[in-house]
Structures are given as C-alpha cells and as structure tokens.
Design a protein around this motif. Structure first.
Motif, PDB file in Angstrom:
ATOM      1  N   CYS A  46    -108.146  -0.797 -54.620  1.00  0.00           N
ATOM      2  CA  CYS A  46    -108.662  -1.472 -53.425  1.00  0.00           C
ATOM      3  C   CYS A  46    -108.423  -2.978 -53.470  1.00  0.00           C
ATOM      4  N   LYS A  47    -108.439  -3.561 -54.656  1.00  0.00           N
ATOM      5  CA  LYS A  47    -108.304  -5.005 -54.825  1.00  0.00           C
ATOM      6  C   LYS A  47    -107.165  -5.302 -55.809  1.00  0.00           C
ATOM      7  N   PRO A  48    -105.910  -5.049 -55.419  1.00  0.00           N
ATOM      8  CA  PRO A  48    -104.796  -5.249 -56.363  1.00  0.00           C
ATOM      9  C   PRO A  48    -104.582  -6.710 -56.736  1.00  0.00           C
ATOM     10  N   HIS A  49    -105.069  -7.649 -55.936  1.00  0.00           N
ATOM     11  CA  HIS A  49    -104.892  -9.068 -56.261  1.00  0.00           C
ATOM     12  C   HIS A  49    -105.704  -9.463 -57.492  1.00  0.00           C
ATOM     13  N   LEU A  50    -106.688  -8.667 -57.889  1.00  0.00           N
ATOM     14  CA  LEU A  50    -107.483  -8.967 -59.073  1.00  0.00           C
ATOM     15  C   LEU A  50    -106.845  -8.457 -60.361  1.00  0.00           C
ATOM     16  N   ARG A  51    -105.671  -7.816 -60.256  1.00  0.00           N
ATOM     17  CA  ARG A  51    -104.971  -7.307 -61.423  1.00  0.00           C
ATOM     18  C   ARG A  51    -104.386  -8.445 -62.259  1.00  0.00           C
ATOM     19  N   LYS A  52    -104.062  -9.579 -61.621  1.00  0.00           N
ATOM     20  CA  LYS A  52    -103.479 -10.704 -62.341  1.00  0.00           C
ATOM     21  C   LYS A  52    -104.524 -11.359 -63.230  1.00  0.00           C
ATOM     22  N   THR A  53    -104.087 -11.792 -64.396  1.00  0.00           N
ATOM     23  CA  THR A  53    -104.985 -12.492 -65.295  1.00  0.00           C
ATOM     24  C   THR A  53    -104.700 -13.983 -65.235  1.00  0.00           C
ATOM     25  N   VAL A  54    -105.678 -14.770 -65.584  1.00  0.00           N
ATOM     26  CA  VAL A  54    -105.540 -16.224 -65.571  1.00  0.00           C
ATOM     27  C   VAL A  54    -104.982 -16.654 -66.914  1.00  0.00           C
TER      28      VAL A  54
END
Length: 62
Positions: A46-54
């Motif tokens: 649902c929230k693929p943009h949160l897959r990236k890590t900082v």
C-alpha cells in the motif's frame, strides 16, 4: 485473476509481474500494526514509497 478494474489478468506474463501481489490481511489503511516499541509497521504494498531507507553520510574523521 481479476484486477481492481474488473479485467482478467494473467499474473505469469512478463509485463504484469506484480499487478496483484499477495496482500497481508492484517493491513488496515496501509498499516500492519505496531512493533514491540510502539512504532507503526507500514504495508509495503500500500505504501511502496516507504520501502526506501535513509542513508546517513558520516564524514567524521576516523
């Protein structure tokens, strides 16, 4: 399999590899609940943009 628009979709075709990925039944509005520290766990479908890590750059002298 039927997609969200009502069209038949074959999941084995190379152009549609992730059209209907298996979805967690515990997902509530994009969140899977909380971890042991009370932080929200996102549903990555649902929230693929949160897959990236900082990435933090540490330029301090070693």
């Amino acid at each position: 399999m039927i997609d969200r628009f009502g069209d038949a979709v074959d999941l084995d075709t190379p152009e549609n590899p992730k059209v209907c990925a298996p979805h967690n039944p515990d997902c509530r509005k994009g969140w899977l609940g909380t971890d042991l520290d009370g932080r929200m766990i996102p549903c990555l479908i649902c929230k693929p943009h949160l897959r990236k890590t900082v990435h933090a750059h540490n330029f301090s002298p070693r």
